[in-house]
Design an enzyme around this catalytic site. Structure first.
Site, PDB file in Angstrom:
ATOM      1  N   ARG A  13       0.818  -1.216   0.000  1.00  3.93           N
ATOM      2  CA  ARG A  13       0.000   0.000   0.000  1.00  3.93           C
ATOM      3  C   ARG A  13       0.851   1.265   0.000  1.00  3.93           C
ATOM      4  O   ARG A  13       0.403   2.317   0.471  1.00  3.93           O
ATOM      5  CB  ARG A  13      -0.956  -0.012   1.194  1.00  3.93           C
ATOM      6  N   ARG A  26       5.027   9.987   3.292  1.00  5.31           N
ATOM      7  CA  ARG A  26       6.263   9.845   4.060  1.00  5.31           C
ATOM      8  C   ARG A  26       7.447  10.019   3.111  1.00  5.31           C
ATOM      9  O   ARG A  26       7.346   9.737   1.918  1.00  5.31           O
ATOM     10  CB  ARG A  26       6.310   8.499   4.776  1.00  5.31           C
ATOM     11  N   ASP A  86       8.585   2.104   8.488  1.00  7.86           N
ATOM     12  CA  ASP A  86       7.360   1.321   8.650  1.00  7.86           C
ATOM     13  C   ASP A  86       6.881   1.284  10.099  1.00  7.86           C
ATOM     14  O   ASP A  86       7.196   0.383  10.865  1.00  7.86           O
ATOM     15  CB  ASP A  86       7.536  -0.106   8.125  1.00  7.86           C
ATOM     16  N   GLY A 124      -5.065  -2.083  -0.387  1.00  7.46           N
ATOM     17  CA  GLY A 124      -4.031  -1.059  -0.512  1.00  7.46           C
ATOM     18  C   GLY A 124      -4.328   0.238   0.210  1.00  7.46           C
ATOM     19  O   GLY A 124      -3.608   1.227   0.046  1.00  7.46           O
ATOM     20  N   ASP A 147      12.827  -6.883   5.725  1.00  8.63           N
ATOM     21  CA  ASP A 147      12.074  -5.988   4.840  1.00  8.63           C
ATOM     22  C   ASP A 147      11.603  -4.732   5.571  1.00  8.63           C
ATOM     23  O   ASP A 147      11.091  -3.812   4.938  1.00  8.63           O
ATOM     24  CB  ASP A 147      10.884  -6.724   4.217  1.00  8.63           C
ATOM     25  N   ASN A 148      11.780  -4.674   6.882  1.00  6.34           N
ATOM     26  CA  ASN A 148      11.499  -3.461   7.643  1.00  6.34           C
ATOM     27  C   ASN A 148      12.781  -2.790   8.127  1.00  6.34           C
ATOM     28  O   ASN A 148      12.756  -1.985   9.058  1.00  6.34           O
ATOM     29  CB  ASN A 148      10.605  -3.777   8.843  1.00  6.34           C
ATOM     30  N   LYS A 172       1.271   6.429   1.343  1.00 11.37           N
ATOM     31  CA  LYS A 172       0.907   5.184   2.021  1.00 11.37           C
ATOM     32  C   LYS A 172      -0.605   5.154   2.184  1.00 11.37           C
ATOM     33  O   LYS A 172      -1.174   5.983   2.896  1.00 11.37           O
ATOM     34  CB  LYS A 172       1.594   5.080   3.381  1.00 11.37           C
TER      35      LYS A 172
END
Length: 553
Positions: A82, A180, A295, A115, A285-286, A102
């Protein structure tokens, strides 16, 4: 919108009035018609594209590769579900900045979801990203937050009386889009995805793509490493696909990148511990390759001190408050292993051996570097020039005696000079309601006695390290001032965020959001009496067990 970041991102060229304009709101709510028309005009610049972009990345948890979360079961369908990047800006004094919406709708990676983001989660991310900047912690920034007056989506959440770890109701929530910003949103997991493909030779250009994304990440995130090499691949071999050759200069640059990332990542996680932040879901992935907080999902700030504090119901101890250094090491190791396919593409055997050794040494040295960073922040929190293991261990034993507020405890050690009144510190930080249930009726007296026994040891150590033995030679006030710069007075506690988003959801009242943004511009400074009454206090008892506040999914 954030006035502070608005000025930073656009180098003063965009003001608050413009941010309230129809054009600004339309653009940053995903209506890109104006940009599309520009892109399609006969004299359009080549830098204007018709579409934004979303990125894929791999999933690994504590160094273990996962594939089943991908709808294709091959790892290629996992990514920004998203988040859509729409703009890059560089000015003379600022940038580059990548702007990402986002909640603007589905992407190729949304895995069947809609999303969209909701106002509740968008307020949390917008406020806390700006608060983290005020706290001096590397972070993505929040530019704007736009809520729909009509669109809603159903989300599982918690009823008002819930004490459960999992949601118990379905709620219609207003859709919102937060913008962001960061120099890039490249994650360790993204580079890992390209490394997996290169390792398996999934397609003819897999190696080139790994080299290209690494090359781009270094140039974008680490300009201090100097001008980038012209190309990561030897020019005469580019057409050879997976048999192309990586240059020695590029391998040397990768090693410099890995070392710089280690410094940033250890600093970041140590700062998280310093301010009481738990990311909650620190997968690769973060984990941003730029070494910043990314995130804001099931995060939280530790209130009742607990090394195993974990706000996410599915997080486990490996992502708990004091578990974050180990998670960082797993992510760092994954980045280093993702660089290994590049070594196989270099013809200089000696340089390849040096490259592999450097990566192995970087991984083996990470734990020590992380420990040193944690020691530095706790030394700063205690006003020490050098970390003293025994003194710190004794303090952890004191805090284990009874439920104490992490932020208030450390701030009270320095608020009015170097603390020497144990009862005053405990009175400010002690959670009596929790203690009566967990520690017994004498818990407050026990922890006060334990702290009173520890304080003279601390005072003696401070006197030794700062060269002063008496109360009147000035060292105490200097130390207390230094400690106040390491120990915030105000942090964005989850129940404060709840007050803000509930007022916005229930009454369209955003005054609490703006109030939080104001306070967290200067979280180390004592505010007005009204600020202390609202924001320098322990969590209300009912919030310590409420679903969606104490724990969330």
């Amino acid at each position: 919108h954030s006035s502070d970041f608005l000025r930073t991102a656009f180098d003063g060229a965009v003001d608050d009035a413009t941010a309230q304009s129809e054009q600004f709101v339309r653009f940053f709510s995903g209506d890109l018609d104006g940009a599309v028309k520009l892109a399609e005009s006969p004299d359009a610049s080549t830098i204007v594209r018709r579409n934004g972009w979303a990125t894929g990345y791999a999933l690994s948890i504590m160094g273990q590769e996962y594939y089943d979360q991908c709808p294709f079961r091959n790892g290629n369908g996992y990514g920004d579900g998203r988040a859509i990047s729409i703009l890059e800006v560089s000015t003379k004094n600022s940038g580059p900045w990548e702007f990402q919406l986002k909640g603007a709708g589905p992407t190729p990676y949304c895995r069947g979801a809609d999303g969209r983001a909701v106002l509740r989660s968008s307020i949390r991310e917008f406020v806390v990203s700006e608060a983290m900047h005020g706290l001096g912690v590397a972070t993505t920034r929040g530019l704007s937050l736009i809520v729909s007056g009509e669109e809603t989506v159903k989300r599982a959440w918690y009823s008002e009386s819930s004490r459960r770890a999992q949601p118990d109701v379905l709620v219609d929530e207003s859709c919102a889009i937060a913008t962001r910003c960061a120099p890039s949103f490249i994650r360790v997991g993204q580079i890992e995805l390209f490394a997996r493909r290169a390792r398996k030779r999934e397609h003819p250009n897999a190696l080139k793509e790994l080299a290209d994304i690494t090359h781009h990440a270094i140039g974008r995130e680490y300009p201090e490493l100097g001008l980038p090499v012209p190309s990561p691949l030897a020019a005469e071999s580019v057409a050879n696909g997976n048999d192309a050759k990586v240059t020695v200069a590029f391998l040397e640059r990768v090693i410099a990148f890995v070392d710089a990332f280690k410094d940033r990542l250890t600093t970041l996680v140590a700062d998280w511990v310093r301010v009481g932040f738990c990311q909650g879901n620190f997968n690769a992935d973060n984990c941003a390759v730029g070494g910043r907080t990314l995130d804001y999902g099931p995060f939280g700030f530790c209130e009742v001190f607990d090394p195993d504090f974990q706000p996410w119901s599915g997080g486990g101890k490996h992502y708990a408050f004091f578990g974050q250094p180990s998670a960082a090491m797993a992510n760092f190791s994954m980045l280093c292993s993702s660089m290994m396919p590049l070594a196989a593409a270099c013809e200089d055997a000696e340089k390849v051996a040096t490259f592999k050794t450097a990566l192995e040494e970087a991984v083996s040295g990470f734990a020590g570097a992380m420990t040193n960073a944690i020691h530095r922040v706790f030394a700063a929190k205690l006003g020490l020039r050098e970390f003293v293991p025994g003194l710190f261990s004794d303090l952890m034993s004191v805090l284990a005696e009874a439920p104490m507020d992490y932020t208030i405890f450390f701030r009270e050690l320095c608020e009015d000079g170097v603390a020497d009144d144990a009862a005053k510190v405990v009175s400010a930080a002690f959670y009596a309601e929790v203690a009566s249930a967990e520690s017994g009726p004498d818990a407050m007296n026990d922890v006060t006695k334990a702290l009173a026994a520890w304080l003279p040891k601390w005072h003696e150590t401070l006197a030794e390290q700062h060269g002063g033995g008496g109360k009147d030679d000035g060292w105490r006030s200097r130390v207390a001032e230094q400690m106040r710069r390491a120990n915030p007075r105000y942090i964005p506690r989850e129940w404060m965020l709840r007050e803000a988003y509930r007022a916005a959801i229930d009454a369209g009242n955003y005054s609490r959001v703006h109030e939080l943004l104001r306070v967290f511009r200067r979280p180390y400074e004592r505010g007005e009496a009204s600020d202390d009454a609202a924001f320098y206090r322990r969590a209300p008892t009912e919030m310590l067990s409420r679903g969606g506040v104490a724990v969330m999914t």
